[in-house]
Design a protein around this motif. Sequence first.
Motif, PDB file in Angstrom:
ATOM      1  N   PRO A   1      38.798  16.420  37.095  1.00  0.00           N
ATOM      2  CA  PRO A   1      39.417  16.743  38.439  1.00  0.00           C
ATOM      3  C   PRO A   1      40.767  15.938  38.686  1.00  0.00           C
ATOM      4  O   PRO A   1      41.672  16.550  39.217  1.00  0.00           O
TER       5      PRO A   1
ATOM      6  N   ALA B   1      43.273  18.752  37.377  1.00  0.00           N
ATOM      7  CA  ALA B   1      42.759  19.566  38.622  1.00  0.00           C
ATOM      8  C   ALA B   1      41.771  20.636  38.538  1.00  0.00           C
ATOM      9  O   ALA B   1      41.735  21.865  38.743  1.00  0.00           O
ATOM     10  N   SER B   2      40.460  19.935  37.851  1.00  0.00           N
ATOM     11  CA  SER B   2      39.461  20.941  37.851  1.00  0.00           C
ATOM     12  C   SER B   2      39.489  22.041  36.920  1.00  0.00           C
ATOM     13  O   SER B   2      38.890  22.950  37.064  1.00  0.00           O
TER      14      SER B   2
ATOM     15  N   VAL C   1      40.902  25.748  38.596  1.00  0.00           N
ATOM     16  CA  VAL C   1      42.146  25.444  39.436  1.00  0.00           C
ATOM     17  C   VAL C   1      42.422  26.517  40.357  1.00  0.00           C
ATOM     18  O   VAL C   1      42.908  26.222  41.485  1.00  0.00           O
TER      19      VAL C   1
END
Lengths: 189, 301
Positions: free
Chosen positions: B201, B205-206, B210
């Motif tokens: 994450p 960003a995951s 995302v």
Amino acid sequence: MKSTKFTELTQEQIDRKWWEIGDFFRRNSLWMLMYCTGCCAIELPPAMTSAYDMERLGMGPMATPRQADVLLVTGYLSLKTLRRLIYTYEQMSEPKYIVGFGSCTINGGIYHDSHVVINRLDRYVPVDVYVAGCMPNTEAVMNGFVDLMDLIKSKKADGWKRYHDNYDWYKKNQEEALGEVRIKDEFHE
Amino acid sequence: MILNILFGLGVALFGFVLQTALGGINRKVIARLQKRYGPKWYQEFLDIFKLLSKRATSHGWIFDFGVIMALGGIIATAMFMPITNELVAFDGYDNFFIFVYLIAVGMLGMAMSASGSGNPLASIGVMRALTTMLAYEVPFMVVVLTIINITGDSSISMIAEFQQLANNHWFIIALPLGGIVAILALMGMLGKKPFETYIAPAEIASGPMVEYGGKQLGMLFIMHEITVFIEVSLFVHLFLGGAENIFVFLVKYVLVYTFVNLISNVNGRFKIDQVVTFFYKWPLLLAVSQAIIAIYLGWVI
Ligand code: SF4
């Protein structure tokens, strides 16, 4: 005696009921996007870790605007960051809420006469809850989140709706401050 | 046939409810580990239903279709999963290779949909997820093939029964090296901490998720819970002797998942090349030596 007879609900009432059920889930699971613009952001670590533990309220940090429900604006916004903030806000999926931290978002705080820092955040994006203080202490921050939950419960956290209804006014203010604001979708051009 | 399908859907629903509740409880366990109080135990349900109640942006039909394909593929996989020896939806079709092939449908659906969003971080995440899969699958396969060689059967419930008949000699003890490899591979499958490179994450960003928000993310969460159910139950059946009744299954399931989660939360994160070199080094070495020891030397405890 009150009649227990089943009465036909109108479509509007059914929608209201569904919305209330949705509100129950939405206020118990608020995912936040921390756009840490100013020094108030330092209040977030104690709120998240063992001192205050905001996960008790069902809140947690999220990595991207698409997944988040609450946008935390933590402090002063320069014209550069304001542009990014607006882009970020527009990407979030509805219903979405904004919490503004500190006197900087309310009236400019100690930067109120700076040429590059905006004074009132409310003129550019709709804010649902303000947390006062410079910087607000962590209890106040937690209190602000509980306030947001209460507002969602009483259906007063309608910033995203106000943004739709008064979009022209917001857009005008944004353009006055920033020049052009274009929501650039760089992945689908 | 209709009854079997209904029963299979029931298994998938059971897995979803079990894993979602357990996920919430585990968030509390982790919170206690970090000296916090933690959320409510049903927090994961609230999260999922909240996501389903939100509006979502679409990024084209591949994006939407991929999510549905992922969820459908995973539900179809879960339908074949035996819960205890008797509770099998499609008796005789709970073959190990069915899971290997069917679970790929779900994963590929997700990969397709994430790439369809057009976000470069999503593509990086998908690439990393598939690379991780390539890394843990090889040692895990070697161990499972060893087990199939020993039992002479590749049906999950038959392998579980084999362990119960032979005086409960669980494969995690009978094949100690293989057991270690299986735990490591399970951590890779579940995306737990040293191997959570594809979610990352704070970095990408995951990853694949995302661009998801609202309904699509909710469906992906459901898919994720069912995937975890499939992977943990596979481990319980293959290595922990399966379950005679549902109570034993629940105990084993909860213990395995909580154990893996506890290990996960005291670890950092590997880079993707470290994941691959790690899995191709020690676990593969252990798995191959276990196969040689068990098959050619015949030493099974
Ligand atoms: S309100 Fe005070 S603490 Fe917060 S950003 Fe402004 S100057 Fe910093």
